[in-house]
Design a protein around this motif. Structure first.
Motif, mmCIF file in Angstrom:
data_model
loop_
_atom_site.group_PDB
_atom_site.id
_atom_site.type_symbol
_atom_site.label_atom_id
_atom_site.label_comp_id
_atom_site.label_asym_id
_atom_site.label_seq_id
_atom_site.Cartn_x
_atom_site.Cartn_y
_atom_site.Cartn_z
ATOM 1 N N ILE A 146 -13.423 -12.033 -1.911
ATOM 2 C CA ILE A 146 -12.369 -11.649 -2.848
ATOM 3 C C ILE A 146 -12.985 -11.173 -4.157
ATOM 4 C CG2 ILE A 146 -10.261 -12.407 -4.012
ATOM 5 C CD1 ILE A 146 -9.983 -14.600 -1.977
ATOM 6 N N GLU B 78 -11.411 -8.847 1.638
ATOM 7 C CA GLU B 78 -11.714 -8.392 2.994
ATOM 8 C C GLU B 78 -12.309 -9.553 3.778
ATOM 9 O OE1 GLU B 78 -16.006 -6.292 2.699
ATOM 10 O OE2 GLU B 78 -14.394 -5.233 1.643
ATOM 11 N N GLN C 162 -7.264 2.437 -11.970
ATOM 12 C CA GLN C 162 -7.220 1.260 -11.109
ATOM 13 C C GLN C 162 -8.119 0.169 -11.681
ATOM 14 O OE1 GLN C 162 -5.554 0.369 -8.449
ATOM 15 N NE2 GLN C 162 -4.427 2.259 -8.072
ATOM 16 N N GLU D 253 0.823 -1.206 0.000
ATOM 17 C CA GLU D 253 0.000 0.000 0.000
ATOM 18 C C GLU D 253 0.858 1.257 0.000
ATOM 19 O OE1 GLU D 253 -3.274 0.106 -0.453
ATOM 20 O OE2 GLU D 253 -3.135 -2.066 -0.673
ATOM 21 N N GLN E 187 -10.912 -2.701 -11.865
ATOM 22 C CA GLN E 187 -12.181 -2.857 -11.163
ATOM 23 C C GLN E 187 -12.575 -4.324 -11.139
ATOM 24 O OE1 GLN E 187 -13.819 -0.277 -9.618
ATOM 25 N NE2 GLN E 187 -12.028 0.925 -10.227
ATOM 26 N N SER E 188 -12.846 -4.849 -9.946
ATOM 27 C CA SER E 188 -13.294 -6.234 -9.819
ATOM 28 C C SER E 188 -14.713 -6.363 -10.373
ATOM 29 C CB SER E 188 -13.284 -6.661 -8.348
ATOM 30 O OG SER E 188 -11.987 -6.573 -7.806
ATOM 31 N N HIS F 18 -8.476 -7.861 -4.690
ATOM 32 C CA HIS F 18 -9.067 -7.146 -3.553
ATOM 33 C C HIS F 18 -9.765 -8.150 -2.648
ATOM 34 C CE1 HIS F 18 -8.313 -3.165 -5.263
ATOM 35 N NE2 HIS F 18 -8.690 -3.666 -6.424
ATOM 36 N N ARG G 225 2.119 1.754 -4.192
ATOM 37 C CA ARG G 225 1.011 1.290 -5.027
ATOM 38 C C ARG G 225 1.339 1.398 -6.507
ATOM 39 N NH1 ARG G 225 -3.873 4.742 -2.177
ATOM 40 N NH2 ARG G 225 -3.584 3.953 -0.042
ATOM 41 N N LYS H 184 -1.207 -10.418 -3.376
ATOM 42 C CA LYS H 184 -1.558 -9.044 -3.744
ATOM 43 C C LYS H 184 -0.314 -8.212 -4.069
ATOM 44 C CE LYS H 184 -4.165 -4.961 -2.305
ATOM 45 N NZ LYS H 184 -4.859 -4.864 -3.601
ATOM 46 N N SER I 217 -4.571 -6.164 -8.796
ATOM 47 C CA SER I 217 -6.013 -6.197 -9.044
ATOM 48 C C SER I 217 -6.766 -7.012 -8.005
ATOM 49 C CB SER I 217 -6.285 -6.805 -10.429
ATOM 50 O OG SER I 217 -5.876 -8.155 -10.456
#
Length: 598
Positions: A344, A331, A294, A268, A296-297, A329, A271, A322, A327
């Motif tokens: 994911i 949580e 950036q 991070e 996009q998922s 992402h 980046r 990552k 790309s």
């Protein structure tokens, strides 16, 4: 800098980019002959197995032409639609590109997409037709397609090279054309340092290694540097070029492509898309480099480690992945049935397969994967709007006021002879026809707008099937539209399998439930008991199938005697199967789940 050339090879998947890069490496003697192997720049085992490029790879080559020594910085790019973001990053770091088109299949959707971006950025385009040595090659027709495409984008073609990357025919002439036509990089070596981070990788000892294009100024080892977006200061512990391994050079002047080890451990901080400059105030650039988008998922899935004890290893593995895949992402998310996992975001189904395979191979993890989904917007009766990326997040129907799903603009490229087949396939989707565009006499581009959920799974495979492999597609999300979405649950032997739940339009719930139940019946291995497969919306069963029990010839070892002996054995087996049916459970292996999601 006047003898430096920065360029990429871009094309549709399987058009020969990596093979052409191999020939360039051989011509420039960048790799020793004894170390040379096919797909040299594809460093991952998975890339070699599948024969595709997954991650871009830069390389610096030296070439003597007419007594002048040139530095050639090549970036080999992926060709699949899922990895378009990789190509856009590479295009931002160069001045020219080789447009490679297969002589047998011609212009494809991804060819058009990458070329459009390259033309918009003002890059010098050098078209080349590959595989001209094959018996089924049709170079004249493909050349006409390329000319029509370039003219439609406002670019006048000069010479279209005909090559065979496999045999080396025409490859050296193509490389020399790159030197003649691609302009030398611009930039002021004496200006304030500005370097674009276009990719990165991670080393356990050195931390984040940033792949950079120096736009202005000069970066020297031991310089105090700053990452402008994160605002973090550090020191350039090592700088160098790709030959193709990391080779320290001590400095990178304006126009160079190379790497820098900034001594940071957090991705991070460094980046992709960030700008590196000097940290000292008098030498610091005032503006970062603009224009980077950036990724996009578009596909989301919640993934759980098979064992709760593996969760920390799973989280660490994702964090490391990552570092080399910006790309990705994710949580944390938890489930009552499956425990702790990660939600994911992926760029597409191929990207999802690649990440899951890397997690299993490189980190020895066994995973439970939920059905892939797109991101829905749900407005509650309270007025709150939520983004829902999986069935587990879907609210109670009584709380929902409005549900919206993403739509995409889809461009299908096919030969005219397959146009009706492609149109028939598109008509089965919940979409709307927009228009048809003829790209020369041998290519038709069909434009549709469809819900994204209808094309992320098996649509591409179906398109390839109905067009004998000649069809290709490209899609772009264009916004959200209202749709009545419901949660479809799957029960196996009476137990709800959370990994198989999915969000579907209410109008399609029964059909989708029936299709999924049949697919599960044909995919899951047989058990010792018959397995009831039910699809349920709310409290209503909308579809049912049965997976027959595993058969065993229990009387096969009997011989002679009274028939009652056989009857007793069969009755005993019948009671056992009945008991198993009442208490048996079905455990789905990860590979079975992936078969169901394809």
């Amino acid at each position: 800098m006047s003898n430096t050339r920065n360029f990429v090879i871009f094309a549709h998947i399987d058009h020969g980019k990596s093979t052409l890069a191999d020939r360039f490496l051989e011509l420039t003697h960048s790799v020793e002959a004894r170390k040379m192997q096919e797909q040299y720049l594809d460093s991952m085992e998975l890339e070699r197995e599948r024969g595709i490029t997954i991650k871009m790879q830069p390389v610096t080559m030296k070439y003597d032409m007419g007594g002048a020594n040139y530095t050639l910085n090549l970036i080999d790019t992926p060709g699949h639609v899922d990895f378009s973001y990789e190509v856009s990053r590479a295009l931002a770091a160069v001045e020219g590109g080789i447009l490679l088109v297969d002589a047998t299949s011609g212009v494809q959707a991804q060819t058009v997409a990458h070329l459009t971006i390259a033309v918009e950025q003002g890059l010098t385009i050098i078209p080349a037709i590959n595989k001209v040595d094959l018996p089924q090659a049709r170079p004249d027709e493909v050349e006409a397609e390329i000319i029509d495409l370039l003219i439609s984008l406002g670019s006048e073609p000069d010479v279209i090279h005909r090559i065979s990357a496999k045999t080396g025919e025409g490859v050296e002439a193509l490389l020399q054309e790159v030197i003649r036509r691609v302009p030398a990089p611009s930039g002021d070596p004496t200006a304030h340092l500005r370097a674009l981070i276009f990719d990165s990788t991670y080393d356990d000892y050195r931390g984040v290694i940033s792949y950079i294009r120096v736009m202005d100024g000069t970066l020297t080892v031991r310089d105090r540097i700053m990452f402008m977006v994160s605002g973090t200061a550090s020191e350039a512990k090592d700088v160098g070029v790709f030959s193709p391994q990391f080779v320290s050079t001590g400095e990178l002047p304006a126009g160079s492509i190379g790497y820098v080890v900034g001594g940071v451990k957090d991705i991070e901080v460094a980046r992709i898309g960030d700008t590196i400059t000097h940290n000292e105030e008098p030498l610091r650039a005032s503006e970062a480099i603009a224009g980077y988008r950036q990724p996009q998922s578009v596909v989301f899935s919640t993934i759980f480690p098979e064992s709760e004890h593996d969760y920390n290893d799973f989280a660490d593995a994702l964090a490391k992945l990552k570092l080399s895949d910006a790309s990705l992402h994710f949580e944390p998310e938890s489930s009552d049935a499956l425990g702790r996992g990660m939600k994911i975001g992926f760029l597409g189904m191929l990207h999802m397969e690649i990440i899951l395979e890397r997690l299993r191979r490189e980190y020895n993890l066994e995973l439970v994967v939920t059905a892939p989904s797109v991101a829905y917007h749900v407005t509650l009766t309270s007025g709150e709007t939520r983004t829902i990326t999986g069935p587990a997040q879907f609210p109670d129907p009584g709380q929902i006021q409005l549900t919206e799903e993403p739509w995409a603009h889809v461009a299908i490229l096919v030969p005219p002879g397959y146009m009706n087949n492609a149109m028939s396939l598109l008509k089965n989707l919940r979409g709307a026809y927009k228009d048809t565009e003829y790209l020369g006499s041998d290519r038709v581009s069909i434009h549709y707008e469809v819900p994204l959920a209808d094309i992320i799974s098996d649509f591409y495979d179906n398109l390839k099937s109905v067009t004998s492999g000649f069809g290709s597609m490209l899609y772009e999300v264009v916004g959200y539209r209202p749709e009545d979405i419901v949660k479809l649950d799957i029960l196996l032997a009476g137990d709800k399998v959370e990994a198989l739940s999915r969000l579907v339009p209410r109008a399609n719930a029964e059909r989708e439930g029936r299709r999924l139940a049949e697919k599960i019946r044909d995919t899951i291995p047989a058990e010792q008991f018959a397995v009831a497969i039910q699809a349920m919306v709310g409290g209503s069963i909308v579809a049912r199938e049965t997976r027959s029990a595993m058969r065993k010839h229990v009387t096969g070892n009997l011989y002679g005697g009274d028939v009652t002996r056989k009857m007793k054995l069969l009755e005993k087996q019948k009671k056992g199967k009945k008991r198993l049916k009442s208490m048996g459970r079905v455990n789905l292996e990860p590979d079975v789940l992936m078969k169901l999601f394809r």
